[in-house]
Structures are given as C-alpha cells and as structure tokens.
Design a protein around this motif. Structure first.
Motif, PDB file in Angstrom:
ATOM      1  N   THR A  92       7.788  16.662  -6.507  1.00 25.81           N
ATOM      2  CA  THR A  92       8.147  18.076  -6.603  1.00 25.81           C
ATOM      3  C   THR A  92       9.374  18.311  -5.732  1.00 25.81           C
ATOM      4  OG1 THR A  92       5.860  18.737  -6.991  1.00 25.81           O
ATOM      5  CG2 THR A  92       7.352  20.431  -6.152  1.00 25.81           C
ATOM      6  N   TYR A  93      10.336  19.042  -6.279  1.00 22.82           N
ATOM      7  CA  TYR A  93      11.583  19.320  -5.567  1.00 22.82           C
ATOM      8  C   TYR A  93      11.865  20.810  -5.570  1.00 22.82           C
ATOM      9  CZ  TYR A  93      12.243  14.347  -6.199  1.00 22.82           C
ATOM     10  OH  TYR A  93      12.056  12.992  -6.189  1.00 22.82           O
ATOM     11  N   SER A 138       8.909  20.542 -10.887  1.00 25.40           N
ATOM     12  CA  SER A 138       7.641  19.826 -10.689  1.00 25.40           C
ATOM     13  C   SER A 138       6.888  19.710 -12.002  1.00 25.40           C
ATOM     14  CB  SER A 138       6.773  20.551  -9.658  1.00 25.40           C
ATOM     15  OG  SER A 138       6.287  21.759 -10.194  1.00 25.40           O
ATOM     16  N   ARG A 139       5.824  18.904 -11.974  1.00 29.01           N
ATOM     17  CA  ARG A 139       4.936  18.771 -13.128  1.00 29.01           C
ATOM     18  C   ARG A 139       4.022  19.980 -13.258  1.00 29.01           C
ATOM     19  NH1 ARG A 139       4.166  13.532 -15.241  1.00 29.01           N
ATOM     20  NH2 ARG A 139       5.355  11.951 -14.158  1.00 29.01           N
ATOM     21  N   GLN A 140       3.663  20.559 -12.122  1.00 27.86           N
ATOM     22  CA  GLN A 140       2.745  21.692 -12.099  1.00 27.86           C
ATOM     23  C   GLN A 140       3.510  23.009 -12.167  1.00 27.86           C
ATOM     24  OE1 GLN A 140      -0.468  21.005 -12.278  1.00 27.86           O
ATOM     25  NE2 GLN A 140       0.104  18.848 -12.190  1.00 27.86           N
ATOM     26  N   PRO A 141       3.031  23.981 -12.938  1.00 27.85           N
ATOM     27  CA  PRO A 141       3.697  25.291 -12.991  1.00 27.85           C
ATOM     28  C   PRO A 141       3.824  25.887 -11.589  1.00 27.85           C
ATOM     29  CG  PRO A 141       2.002  25.138 -14.669  1.00 27.85           C
ATOM     30  CD  PRO A 141       1.851  23.928 -13.793  1.00 27.85           C
ATOM     31  N   SER A 142       4.893  26.578 -11.383  1.00 22.92           N
ATOM     32  CA  SER A 142       5.182  27.152 -10.070  1.00 22.92           C
ATOM     33  C   SER A 142       5.683  28.586 -10.262  1.00 22.92           C
ATOM     34  CB  SER A 142       6.244  26.306  -9.378  1.00 22.92           C
ATOM     35  OG  SER A 142       6.598  26.863  -8.153  1.00 22.92           O
ATOM     36  N   PRO A 143       5.309  29.497  -9.362  1.00 24.83           N
ATOM     37  CA  PRO A 143       5.826  30.865  -9.485  1.00 24.83           C
ATOM     38  C   PRO A 143       7.327  30.897  -9.238  1.00 24.83           C
ATOM     39  CG  PRO A 143       4.616  30.601  -7.429  1.00 24.83           C
ATOM     40  CD  PRO A 143       4.443  29.338  -8.199  1.00 24.83           C
ATOM     41  N   GLY A 144       7.977  31.866  -9.793  1.00 22.60           N
ATOM     42  CA  GLY A 144       9.431  31.975  -9.637  1.00 22.60           C
ATOM     43  C   GLY A 144      10.135  31.146 -10.699  1.00 22.60           C
ATOM     44  N   ASN A 145      11.217  30.534 -10.314  1.00 21.96           N
ATOM     45  CA  ASN A 145      12.005  29.706 -11.228  1.00 21.96           C
ATOM     46  C   ASN A 145      11.424  28.296 -11.251  1.00 21.96           C
ATOM     47  OD1 ASN A 145      13.939  31.824 -11.631  1.00 21.96           O
ATOM     48  ND2 ASN A 145      14.740  31.341  -9.606  1.00 21.96           N
ATOM     49  N   TRP A 146      10.886  27.890 -12.396  1.00 22.86           N
ATOM     50  CA  TRP A 146      10.226  26.595 -12.522  1.00 22.86           C
ATOM     51  C   TRP A 146      10.927  25.741 -13.554  1.00 22.86           C
ATOM     52  CZ3 TRP A 146       6.080  25.433 -16.429  1.00 22.86           C
ATOM     53  CH2 TRP A 146       5.577  24.135 -16.267  1.00 22.86           C
TER      54      TRP A 146
END
Length: 187
Positions: A92-93, A138-146
């Motif tokens: 994740t970056y 990342s592989r996992q959904p993230s809030p904001g800009n993903w």
C-alpha cells in the motif's frame, strides 16, 4: 597466423558484444540517455520532439509508445517509493504532494504483473485545502482518492501532465512532484 585470426575474432566479439550490451543498457535503464529525474520520477522531455536523441527514438519505436510533444505535455514514471524501494503490487502506498500546474493530468499503474489497469484523473479527485493531493494506492478500498491495485509483482506509477508549462519549461528539474510513501505490505 592462427594466433592473429583468433585475436581478430576475439576483438570483434568484444566490440560487437560490448556495443550491443551498452545499447541494451541505454534502452532498458530507467535513467537512460535523455532521461530527467525529479524526486524519483523520471521523464524523457525530448522523446516526442524532433530534438530526441537516437536512444529515445529507439526506445519509443521498441515500446510502440506515442510520446507527447513538448507543447502537449510530459509523462513522469517511477518504479520506486521515496525510500528507494521498488514498488510492489501487494503493498500500500500514499502518493502525496503538489502536482505541477496542468490543464489535465492522470495517474495510472503500469507493469507486467498488473492484472487490471487502474487510473485517476485530475477532474475526478478530492484535493487538500492547500491544493495538494493524497492518493492511496492499494488492493483494499480506501476512503478519499483510491487507486486500485491488482496483480502480482512489480509496478510503476505514471503521472502524465497535459498542456502544462512544465513540459516547455527549461527548468523541468525544478518541478515539484508528489512523493510516494510506502504505508505497508501484505506479502
């Protein structure tokens, strides 16, 4: 006589092999001939112009690339995070910072192991109060800009600026680009 023939043969093999190896290295190296590196991001500002060096022209032909001309924009690529580690699809970056002034820009993932191409554009993302951007890749959904990652292996991020003064500016090296921070890895 046999000794002279062997010397000529050995010299020819060294010359041809050395020339081929140096040309291969110049074409394969991310920081090859004609490259400009800014904060870990590499661009070839002359690749789409008549001023392009022979290695840039050969790289464009080999990759069947369609580079932008200086008046059209510039593409910056990075295969390493801000710590110098290679970018991997299972990590994740956080890509954060200012993006140079441009009418439009895109950020996308590329690489041999990428299963599904993911991209974001300047028109479809949220900005911080100071105008900077924060994107989580990342592989996992993230809030904001993903920016969704999928696949296995290595990857690179490509930031393409369209209709930007940075492309025609002689001081491209002074351009401020976002940093790529490794948050963590699952593998």
């Amino acid at each position: 006589m046999l000794r002279d023939a062997l010397t000529i043969l050995l010299s020819s093999v060294i010359a041809v092999g050395g020339g081929a190896a140096s040309a291969w290295y110049a074409l394969e190296s991310a920081e090859g001939v004609g490259a400009l590196t800014v904060r870990g991001w590499t661009a070839y500002p002359n690749a789409g112009s008549p001023d392009a060096d022979p290695y840039s022209k050969a790289r464009v032909a080999r990759e069947a690339d369609l580079p932008l001309g200086r008046a059209e924009g510039i593409a910056f690529t990075t295969g390493r995070d801000s710590g110098g580690e290679p970018l991997r699809l299972f990590c994740t970056y956080r890509v954060e910072g200012q993006v140079p002034s441009a009418r439009f820009w895109t950020l996308h993932v590329t690489g041999e192991g990428v299963a599904r191409a993911a991209a974001l554009s300047s028109q479809a993302l949220m900005r911080e109060s100071d105008g900077s951007v924060v994107v989580t890749a990342s592989r996992q959904p993230s809030p904001g800009n993903w920016l969704a990652l999928s696949g296995d292996g290595m990857m690179a991020l490509v930031l393409t600026l369209y209709d930007t003064p940075a492309a025609s500016n002689e001081d491209i090296a002074g351009t401020e680009l976002p940093q790529v921070l490794r948050v963590g890895c699952n593998g």
